[in-house]
Design a protein around this motif. Structure first.
Motif, PDB file in Angstrom:
ATOM      1  N   PRO A 246       2.776 -24.166  28.921  1.00 32.35           N
ATOM      2  CA  PRO A 246       2.379 -23.376  30.046  1.00 32.35           C
ATOM      3  C   PRO A 246       1.203 -23.818  30.923  1.00 32.35           C
ATOM      4  CG  PRO A 246       2.874 -21.874  28.123  1.00 32.35           C
ATOM      5  CD  PRO A 246       2.719 -23.556  27.601  1.00 32.35           C
ATOM      6  N   ALA A 247       0.190 -24.193  30.171  1.00 28.22           N
ATOM      7  CA  ALA A 247      -1.028 -24.632  30.878  1.00 28.22           C
ATOM      8  C   ALA A 247      -0.885 -25.909  31.803  1.00 28.22           C
ATOM      9  CB  ALA A 247      -2.452 -24.956  29.963  1.00 28.22           C
ATOM     10  N   ALA A 248      -0.017 -26.903  31.183  1.00 24.04           N
ATOM     11  CA  ALA A 248       0.279 -28.174  31.925  1.00 24.04           C
ATOM     12  C   ALA A 248       1.194 -27.777  33.077  1.00 24.04           C
ATOM     13  CB  ALA A 248       0.771 -28.938  30.769  1.00 24.04           C
ATOM     14  N   GLN A 249       2.298 -27.054  32.761  1.00 22.10           N
ATOM     15  CA  GLN A 249       3.245 -26.646  33.997  1.00 22.10           C
ATOM     16  C   GLN A 249       2.185 -26.091  35.117  1.00 22.10           C
ATOM     17  OE1 GLN A 249       6.479 -24.248  32.650  1.00 22.10           O
ATOM     18  NE2 GLN A 249       7.768 -25.901  32.672  1.00 22.10           N
ATOM     19  N   LEU A 250       1.437 -25.165  34.764  1.00 21.44           N
ATOM     20  CA  LEU A 250       0.541 -24.649  35.663  1.00 21.44           C
ATOM     21  C   LEU A 250      -0.123 -25.628  36.595  1.00 21.44           C
ATOM     22  CD1 LEU A 250      -0.551 -22.049  37.071  1.00 21.44           C
ATOM     23  CD2 LEU A 250      -2.081 -21.685  35.534  1.00 21.44           C
ATOM     24  N   ALA A 251      -0.831 -26.674  35.857  1.00 22.33           N
ATOM     25  CA  ALA A 251      -1.590 -27.629  36.494  1.00 22.33           C
ATOM     26  C   ALA A 251      -0.737 -28.485  37.425  1.00 22.33           C
ATOM     27  CB  ALA A 251      -2.446 -28.516  35.167  1.00 22.33           C
ATOM     28  N   ALA A 252       0.463 -28.637  36.867  1.00 25.98           N
ATOM     29  CA  ALA A 252       1.504 -29.651  37.533  1.00 25.98           C
ATOM     30  C   ALA A 252       1.870 -29.084  38.768  1.00 25.98           C
ATOM     31  CB  ALA A 252       2.586 -29.877  36.650  1.00 25.98           C
ATOM     32  N   TYR A 253       2.307 -27.436  38.911  1.00 23.23           N
ATOM     33  CA  TYR A 253       2.449 -26.674  40.004  1.00 23.23           C
ATOM     34  C   TYR A 253       1.354 -26.669  41.214  1.00 23.23           C
ATOM     35  CZ  TYR A 253       3.227 -22.166  42.182  1.00 23.23           C
ATOM     36  OH  TYR A 253       3.166 -21.089  43.114  1.00 23.23           O
ATOM     37  N   ILE A 254       0.271 -26.577  40.453  1.00 17.55           N
ATOM     38  CA  ILE A 254      -0.811 -26.587  41.512  1.00 17.55           C
ATOM     39  C   ILE A 254      -0.925 -28.051  42.167  1.00 17.55           C
ATOM     40  CG2 ILE A 254      -3.350 -26.301  42.024  1.00 17.55           C
ATOM     41  CD1 ILE A 254      -3.230 -24.242  39.881  1.00 17.55           C
ATOM     42  N   GLU A 255      -0.976 -29.124  41.358  1.00 13.96           N
ATOM     43  CA  GLU A 255      -1.047 -30.357  41.914  1.00 13.96           C
ATOM     44  C   GLU A 255      -0.060 -30.963  42.790  1.00 13.96           C
ATOM     45  OE1 GLU A 255      -1.511 -32.771  38.502  1.00 13.96           O
ATOM     46  OE2 GLU A 255      -3.831 -32.588  38.498  1.00 13.96           O
ATOM     47  N   ALA A 256       1.266 -30.375  42.281  1.00 12.83           N
ATOM     48  CA  ALA A 256       2.339 -30.614  42.940  1.00 12.83           C
ATOM     49  C   ALA A 256       2.477 -29.980  44.398  1.00 12.83           C
ATOM     50  CB  ALA A 256       3.794 -30.434  42.331  1.00 12.83           C
ATOM     51  N   ASN A 257       2.096 -28.858  44.601  1.00 14.56           N
ATOM     52  CA  ASN A 257       1.736 -28.139  45.903  1.00 14.56           C
ATOM     53  C   ASN A 257       1.068 -28.827  46.875  1.00 14.56           C
ATOM     54  OD1 ASN A 257       2.987 -25.064  46.526  1.00 14.56           O
ATOM     55  ND2 ASN A 257       2.743 -25.531  44.207  1.00 14.56           N
ATOM     56  N   LEU A 258      -0.380 -28.885  46.284  1.00 19.05           N
ATOM     57  CA  LEU A 258      -1.201 -29.789  47.241  1.00 19.05           C
ATOM     58  C   LEU A 258      -0.946 -31.169  47.500  1.00 19.05           C
ATOM     59  CD1 LEU A 258      -3.851 -28.252  48.132  1.00 19.05           C
ATOM     60  CD2 LEU A 258      -2.833 -27.157  46.271  1.00 19.05           C
ATOM     61  N   GLU A 259      -0.275 -32.017  46.849  1.00 18.41           N
ATOM     62  CA  GLU A 259       0.121 -33.301  46.992  1.00 18.41           C
ATOM     63  C   GLU A 259       1.265 -33.051  47.940  1.00 18.41           C
ATOM     64  OE1 GLU A 259       0.892 -36.131  43.903  1.00 18.41           O
ATOM     65  OE2 GLU A 259      -1.134 -35.517  42.846  1.00 18.41           O
ATOM     66  N   PHE A 260       2.352 -32.149  47.935  1.00 14.64           N
ATOM     67  CA  PHE A 260       3.250 -32.322  48.921  1.00 14.64           C
ATOM     68  C   PHE A 260       2.539 -31.979  50.247  1.00 14.64           C
ATOM     69  CE2 PHE A 260       6.264 -29.944  51.723  1.00 14.64           C
ATOM     70  CZ  PHE A 260       7.647 -30.806  51.523  1.00 14.64           C
ATOM     71  N   LEU A 261       1.609 -31.005  50.343  1.00 16.05           N
ATOM     72  CA  LEU A 261       0.861 -30.634  51.743  1.00 16.05           C
ATOM     73  C   LEU A 261       0.325 -31.767  52.116  1.00 16.05           C
ATOM     74  CD1 LEU A 261      -0.550 -27.223  50.943  1.00 16.05           C
ATOM     75  CD2 LEU A 261       1.484 -27.635  51.711  1.00 16.05           C
ATOM     76  N   ALA A 262      -0.374 -32.598  51.382  1.00 18.77           N
ATOM     77  CA  ALA A 262      -1.163 -33.837  51.919  1.00 18.77           C
ATOM     78  C   ALA A 262      -0.349 -34.868  52.395  1.00 18.77           C
ATOM     79  CB  ALA A 262      -2.000 -34.252  50.608  1.00 18.77           C
ATOM     80  N   ASP A 263       0.948 -34.897  51.444  1.00 12.05           N
ATOM     81  CA  ASP A 263       2.101 -36.037  52.214  1.00 12.05           C
ATOM     82  C   ASP A 263       2.848 -35.534  53.263  1.00 12.05           C
ATOM     83  OD1 ASP A 263       0.985 -37.711  49.978  1.00 12.05           O
ATOM     84  OD2 ASP A 263       2.667 -37.336  48.525  1.00 12.05           O
ATOM     85  N   HIS A 264       2.842 -34.388  53.438  1.00 14.77           N
ATOM     86  CA  HIS A 264       3.823 -33.799  54.825  1.00 14.77           C
ATOM     87  C   HIS A 264       3.329 -33.157  55.658  1.00 14.77           C
ATOM     88  CE1 HIS A 264       6.359 -34.947  51.212  1.00 14.77           C
ATOM     89  NE2 HIS A 264       7.201 -35.234  52.063  1.00 14.77           N
ATOM     90  N   PRO A 265       2.127 -33.559  56.239  1.00 15.35           N
ATOM     91  CA  PRO A 265       1.184 -32.702  57.231  1.00 15.35           C
ATOM     92  C   PRO A 265       2.126 -32.318  58.532  1.00 15.35           C
ATOM     93  CG  PRO A 265       0.748 -35.046  57.532  1.00 15.35           C
ATOM     94  CD  PRO A 265       1.432 -34.911  56.365  1.00 15.35           C
ATOM     95  N   VAL A 266       2.896 -32.929  58.932  1.00  9.22           N
ATOM     96  CA  VAL A 266       3.913 -32.851  59.881  1.00  9.22           C
ATOM     97  C   VAL A 266       4.551 -31.336  59.749  1.00  9.22           C
ATOM     98  CG1 VAL A 266       5.696 -33.451  61.645  1.00  9.22           C
ATOM     99  CG2 VAL A 266       3.652 -34.882  60.910  1.00  9.22           C
TER     100      VAL A 266
END
Length: 225
Positions: free
Chosen positions: A107-127
């Protein structure tokens, strides 16, 4: 206004693409390709000009279409087109994030991946993020109601609540109000989307790392072995 360009930890994996010569809705691949071209042009137009100025004429020009009528051929109206824009960005986010999340079982690793994946998508797709935020905030009918459907936008929050509760049942997470925690996590992610859409000089990846640490400390069960 809620922005959920994500997949919650407990969501099932996105279905794989098939090899059929036509889409599941019965459209030809040529039609789907043209629709995707128009949606991509709409994303770029909204990101640059804002929703209020994103006319069919501007979108047709960016898509290099010979006539605005080609947009009307593929989309019933503005609502249909901008709903497709929202759906396209959110589906791209899910496709990018789900493998990251489901690579973990704890659960903790999934939560960390969830947060990181969200923020990396935002960083990689600003448009895409800028367009999504602007459409959800500004797309309104004459009576003030949302132009695009918000159905399902809170589903990731509900799934996140369930993930947190499952982690509590397993003993990985400490006792806390799962709805309050899920709302705080989503609000923190949404804040990053809003800052990026506003053009702030903002390091989304560094912010994501801090969120991982913050919510790991907030949720972990100190008594767990």
């Amino acid at each position: 206004m809620r922005v959920n360009p994500d997949s919650a930890p407990s969501t099932p994996s996105a279905p794989g693409s098939g090899s059929s010569s036509s889409s599941s809705s019965g459209r030809s691949l040529t039609t789907d390709a043209r629709r995707a071209q128009i949606v991509a042009a709409a994303i770029e137009t909204v990101a640059e000009l804002g929703f209020a100025r994103a006319s069919f004429a501007q979108i047709a020009k960016r898509a290099k279409l010979s006539s605005v009528r080609l947009i009307s051929y593929h989309f019933q109206d503005k609502e249909d087109l901008f709903q497709a824009l929202v759906d396209t960005v959110q589906e791209a986010a899910r496709a990018a994030m789900q493998p990251r999340i489901h690579a973990h079982s704890a659960p903790a690793a999934q939560l960390a991946a969830y947060i990181e994946a969200n923020l990396e998508f935002l960083a990689d797709h600003p448009v895409e993020v800028r367009a999504l935020v602007d459409v959800l905030a500004g797309a309104r009918r004459e009576d003030g109601s949302p132009l695009v459907s918000s159905a399902g936008f809170d589903t990731p929050v509900a799934l996140l609540v369930q993930h947190l509760r499952n982690g509590q049942l397993s003993g990985d997470f400490r006792p806390f109000d799962a709805e309050a925690m899920a709302t705080a996590i989503r609000a923190s992610i949404d804040a990053a989307a809003n800052r990026l859409s506003a053009g702030d000089d903002f390091d989304a990846r560094a912010y994501g790392r801090e969120l991982v640490t913050l919510f790991a400390l907030a949720t972990r069960n100190e008594e767990a072995k």
